[in-house]
Write a protein that holds these residues in place. Structure first.
Motif, PDB file in Angstrom:
ATOM      1  N   LEU A 181       0.969 -12.048   5.970  1.00  0.00           N
ATOM      2  CA  LEU A 181       1.360 -11.715   7.335  1.00  0.00           C
ATOM      3  C   LEU A 181       2.570 -10.784   7.407  1.00  0.00           C
ATOM      4  O   LEU A 181       2.809 -10.173   8.453  1.00  0.00           O
ATOM      5  CB  LEU A 181       1.645 -12.994   8.119  1.00  0.00           C
ATOM      6  N   THR A 182       3.334 -10.669   6.328  1.00  0.00           N
ATOM      7  CA  THR A 182       4.552  -9.862   6.386  1.00  0.00           C
ATOM      8  C   THR A 182       4.494  -8.572   5.583  1.00  0.00           C
ATOM      9  O   THR A 182       5.359  -7.716   5.773  1.00  0.00           O
ATOM     10  CB  THR A 182       5.760 -10.679   5.898  1.00  0.00           C
ATOM     11  N   ILE A 183       3.521  -8.388   4.731  1.00  0.00           N
ATOM     12  CA  ILE A 183       3.533  -7.220   3.851  1.00  0.00           C
ATOM     13  C   ILE A 183       3.428  -5.910   4.621  1.00  0.00           C
ATOM     14  O   ILE A 183       4.080  -4.927   4.277  1.00  0.00           O
ATOM     15  CB  ILE A 183       2.451  -7.309   2.761  1.00  0.00           C
ATOM     16  N   GLU A 184       2.654  -5.873   5.687  1.00  0.00           N
ATOM     17  CA  GLU A 184       2.494  -4.612   6.424  1.00  0.00           C
ATOM     18  C   GLU A 184       3.712  -4.272   7.273  1.00  0.00           C
ATOM     19  O   GLU A 184       4.084  -3.113   7.381  1.00  0.00           O
ATOM     20  CB  GLU A 184       1.249  -4.671   7.304  1.00  0.00           C
ATOM     21  N   ARG A 185       4.319  -5.264   7.872  1.00  0.00           N
ATOM     22  CA  ARG A 185       5.461  -4.990   8.760  1.00  0.00           C
ATOM     23  C   ARG A 185       6.796  -4.934   8.009  1.00  0.00           C
ATOM     24  O   ARG A 185       7.645  -4.113   8.322  1.00  0.00           O
ATOM     25  CB  ARG A 185       5.554  -6.045   9.851  1.00  0.00           C
ATOM     26  N   LEU A 186       7.002  -5.838   7.060  1.00  0.00           N
ATOM     27  CA  LEU A 186       8.298  -5.927   6.385  1.00  0.00           C
ATOM     28  C   LEU A 186       8.330  -5.219   5.037  1.00  0.00           C
ATOM     29  O   LEU A 186       9.391  -5.058   4.453  1.00  0.00           O
ATOM     30  CB  LEU A 186       8.696  -7.392   6.206  1.00  0.00           C
ATOM     31  N   GLY A 187       7.209  -4.835   4.513  1.00  0.00           N
ATOM     32  CA  GLY A 187       7.162  -4.108   3.252  1.00  0.00           C
ATOM     33  C   GLY A 187       7.039  -5.028   2.048  1.00  0.00           C
ATOM     34  O   GLY A 187       7.185  -6.251   2.125  1.00  0.00           O
ATOM     35  N   LEU A 188       6.750  -4.397   0.925  1.00  0.00           N
ATOM     36  CA  LEU A 188       6.496  -5.112  -0.319  1.00  0.00           C
ATOM     37  C   LEU A 188       7.699  -5.921  -0.791  1.00  0.00           C
ATOM     38  O   LEU A 188       7.548  -7.073  -1.210  1.00  0.00           O
ATOM     39  CB  LEU A 188       6.072  -4.119  -1.408  1.00  0.00           C
ATOM     40  N   MET A 189       8.869  -5.350  -0.734  1.00  0.00           N
ATOM     41  CA  MET A 189      10.061  -6.013  -1.277  1.00  0.00           C
ATOM     42  C   MET A 189      10.391  -7.293  -0.500  1.00  0.00           C
ATOM     43  O   MET A 189      10.560  -8.361  -1.088  1.00  0.00           O
ATOM     44  CB  MET A 189      11.251  -5.059  -1.270  1.00  0.00           C
TER      45      MET A 189
END
Length: 162
Positions: free
Chosen positions: A102-110
């Motif tokens: 749920l967070t990879i697209e909005r918050l990025g990989l790191m």
């Protein structure tokens, strides 16, 4: 005759062998491998001209072979029995995967990787928070190196990029 010295009969050792971790893990690998081989709808091609289904076929074939080997070794030399499933730990691991997805697209990989490790660490007794933070940062940098720098995957790295 006491309970300790009673003979379980011929079904006892067979049941213990079938309930060992190795046999059950081997059967799971075997089932997943066979399901993957059966569901592979892509054209396989030949070794000289591989199709898009060639690599999945090799991976699932290897998983099937490994599952058969592990199950056979478990039948010949039984290992420890399967322990109870830690439901709370399983829920934390699944929650960590959901947080990552749920967070990879909005918050990025790191950030998503650090959150993944932080939530997954709640599943067990990992130790000190600095140790978890070091693991999270190390895994995030490793993921960045492999996927973005090494493979050239176009993905958001930080929330403010892309």
């Amino acid at each position: 005759m006491s309970a300790e010295t009673s003979d379980p009969g011929p079904a006892g050792p067979l049941r213990a062998r079938l309930a060992s971790r190795d046999v059950l893990a081997g059967v799971l690998f075997l089932a997943l491998g066979l399901a993957g081989l059966w569901l592979n709808e892509y054209r396989v091609g030949q070794a000289a001209r591989m199709g898009p289904g060639y690599m999945p076929m090799l991976v699932f074939g290897g998983l099937t072979a490994m599952g058969g080997f592990v199950a056979a070794v478990g039948l010949v030399r039984p290992g420890p029995p399967v322990e109870r499933v830690a439901i709370v730990a399983l829920i934390w691991i699944l929650a960590a995967l959901a947080v990552f997805a749920l967070t990879i697209e909005r918050l990025g990989l790191m950030v998503a990787t650090v959150l993944l490790v932080a939530v997954a660490s709640l599943a067990g007794h990992v130790g000190k928070p600095l140790r978890v933070l070091a693991l999270a940062v190390g895994l995030a940098v490793f993921s960045l190196a492999v996927f973005v720098w090494g493979l050239g995957v176009t993905i958001r790295v930080w929330p403010w990029t892309f």
